[in-house]
Design a protein around this motif. Structure first.
Motif, short mmCIF file in Angstrom:
data_model
loop_
_atom_site.label_atom_id
_atom_site.label_comp_id
_atom_site.label_asym_id
_atom_site.label_seq_id
_atom_site.Cartn_x
_atom_site.Cartn_y
_atom_site.Cartn_z
N TRP A 55 -0.81 3.69 21.09
CA TRP A 55 -1.79 4.49 21.83
C TRP A 55 -3.12 3.75 21.77
CZ3 TRP A 55 1.59 6.76 18.32
CH2 TRP A 55 2.51 7.67 18.85
N VAL A 56 -3.79 3.63 22.91
CA VAL A 56 -5.13 3.04 22.97
C VAL A 56 -5.97 4.00 23.81
CG1 VAL A 56 -6.52 1.06 23.69
CG2 VAL A 56 -4.20 0.68 22.81
N GLU A 57 -6.95 4.62 23.17
CA GLU A 57 -7.75 5.66 23.81
C GLU A 57 -9.23 5.42 23.53
OE1 GLU A 57 -6.14 9.48 22.65
OE2 GLU A 57 -4.09 8.85 23.12
N GLY A 58 -10.08 6.25 24.13
CA GLY A 58 -11.51 6.13 23.90
C GLY A 58 -12.26 5.72 25.16
N ASP A 59 -13.33 5.00 24.99
CA ASP A 59 -14.22 4.62 26.08
C ASP A 59 -13.45 3.90 27.20
OD1 ASP A 59 -16.07 2.50 27.43
OD2 ASP A 59 -17.43 4.01 26.58
N ARG A 60 -13.45 4.49 28.38
CA ARG A 60 -12.66 3.94 29.50
C ARG A 60 -13.13 2.55 29.93
NH1 ARG A 60 -10.01 8.65 32.32
NH2 ARG A 60 -10.70 10.40 31.08
N GLY A 61 -14.43 2.38 30.01
CA GLY A 61 -14.96 1.08 30.42
C GLY A 61 -14.58 -0.02 29.44
N LEU A 62 -14.72 0.28 28.15
CA LEU A 62 -14.34 -0.70 27.13
C LEU A 62 -12.84 -0.97 27.15
CD1 LEU A 62 -16.44 0.05 23.92
CD2 LEU A 62 -16.72 -1.78 25.59
N THR A 64 -10.92 -1.00 29.69
CA THR A 64 -10.66 -1.91 30.81
C THR A 64 -11.00 -3.34 30.41
OG1 THR A 64 -11.08 -0.16 32.42
CG2 THR A 64 -11.28 -2.44 33.20
N ILE A 65 -12.14 -3.53 29.77
CA ILE A 65 -12.55 -4.87 29.33
C ILE A 65 -11.59 -5.39 28.26
CG2 ILE A 65 -14.38 -6.19 28.20
CD1 ILE A 65 -16.36 -4.10 29.47
N ALA A 66 -11.23 -4.52 27.32
CA ALA A 66 -10.31 -4.92 26.25
C ALA A 66 -8.93 -5.27 26.80
CB ALA A 66 -10.20 -3.81 25.20
N GLY A 67 -8.57 -4.67 27.91
CA GLY A 67 -7.29 -4.99 28.54
C GLY A 67 -7.20 -6.46 28.93
N ASP A 68 -8.34 -7.07 29.24
CA ASP A 68 -8.35 -8.49 29.60
C ASP A 68 -7.93 -9.39 28.45
OD1 ASP A 68 -9.21 -7.79 32.13
OD2 ASP A 68 -11.33 -8.20 31.71
N PHE A 105 -9.21 -14.61 14.75
CA PHE A 105 -8.58 -15.91 14.97
C PHE A 105 -8.65 -16.32 16.44
CE2 PHE A 105 -4.82 -18.41 16.13
CZ PHE A 105 -5.01 -19.51 15.30
N ASN A 106 -8.36 -15.38 17.32
CA ASN A 106 -8.30 -15.66 18.76
C ASN A 106 -9.70 -15.58 19.37
OD1 ASN A 106 -7.90 -15.43 21.60
ND2 ASN A 106 -5.84 -14.63 21.26
N ARG A 107 -10.11 -16.63 20.04
CA ARG A 107 -11.45 -16.66 20.65
C ARG A 107 -11.66 -15.56 21.68
NH1 ARG A 107 -10.91 -22.65 20.36
NH2 ARG A 107 -9.68 -22.41 22.25
N LEU A 108 -10.59 -15.10 22.32
CA LEU A 108 -10.73 -14.02 23.30
C LEU A 108 -11.30 -12.75 22.65
CD1 LEU A 108 -7.37 -14.10 25.31
CD2 LEU A 108 -9.65 -14.71 26.14
N VAL A 109 -11.12 -12.61 21.34
CA VAL A 109 -11.52 -11.40 20.63
C VAL A 109 -12.90 -11.54 19.99
CG1 VAL A 109 -10.67 -9.63 19.03
CG2 VAL A 109 -9.04 -11.11 20.18
N HIS A 110 -13.50 -12.71 20.05
CA HIS A 110 -14.79 -12.94 19.39
C HIS A 110 -15.91 -11.98 19.81
CE1 HIS A 110 -13.95 -17.26 17.75
NE2 HIS A 110 -13.11 -16.36 17.30
N PRO A 111 -15.94 -11.44 21.03
CA PRO A 111 -17.00 -10.49 21.36
C PRO A 111 -16.87 -9.14 20.67
CG PRO A 111 -16.09 -11.48 23.35
CD PRO A 111 -15.19 -11.87 22.23
N TRP A 112 -15.75 -8.88 20.03
CA TRP A 112 -15.43 -7.56 19.49
C TRP A 112 -15.50 -7.53 17.97
CZ3 TRP A 112 -14.40 -3.82 23.12
CH2 TRP A 112 -14.12 -4.27 24.41
N SER A 113 -15.69 -6.34 17.44
CA SER A 113 -15.56 -6.08 16.01
C SER A 113 -14.63 -4.89 15.85
CB SER A 113 -16.92 -5.75 15.39
OG SER A 113 -17.76 -6.90 15.40
#
Length: 174
Positions: A55-62, A64-68, A105-113
């Protein structure tokens, strides 16, 4: 550094989630975390013991971005699949963890905490899954870790209460 593999078809994911023990804890988790996640600008993810997001829920805009970056239901976020990331690392270490931006580890995830904690079977103590919050710097505070630990404890307590109710329920005559 690509997105993680998707572990399920839509039908497989639906059936697996319906049968997963953490499905029974969703009302508690949603009440404690998800209800306010939309306004707080965070994502709440619940995964199984193998690091696959159910399950992945919460802020819809985020979301969508996290889906990338593949942070979607059905994706495998285990350490084996993606390296250091909160859901898989919490499962691997069997304790709560906080991963800041470039620690992933993955650079795609670097914008996130993110902060994640494992959820255990209340009787056997086997790991059932993981609860994760993902967003900006606000999700890697001591308070965020305490909130997730309390939510995991509440989920475990809910499972135990449900089991005790079922065990003490009157049985129909044979």
């Amino acid at each position: 550094d690509g997105p993680p593999p998707i572990a399920f078809t839509a039908a497989q994911l639906r059936d697996y989630r319906d049968a997963h023990p953490l499905a029974a804890t969703l009302p508690v988790i949603r009440r404690l975390l998800v209800r306010d996640a939309e306004e707080a600008g965070v994502i709440v993810a619940i995964g199984d013991a193998m690091g696959r997001l159910l399950w992945v829920e919460g802020d819809r805009g985020l979301r969508t971005i996290a889906g990338d970056m593949g942070f979607v239901e059905g994706a495998n976020w285990s350490e084996r699949a993606v390296g250091t990331a909160a859901p898989g690392t919490a499962l691997e270490l069997d304790r709560g963890v906080q991963i800041h931006t470039a620690e992933h580890f993955n650079r795609l995830v670097h914008p996130w905490s993110c902060t994640a904690v494992p959820v255990h079977d209340p009787e056997s103590r086997a790991i059932l899954g993981v609860i994760d919050i993902t967003g900006g710097a606000e999700v890697v505070t001591p308070q965020a870790l305490m909130l997730l630990q309390a939510t995991a404890q509440a989920a475990e307590s809910e499972l135990l209460v449900d089991r005790l109710r079922r065990r003490s329920a009157p049985r129909p005559p044979a």
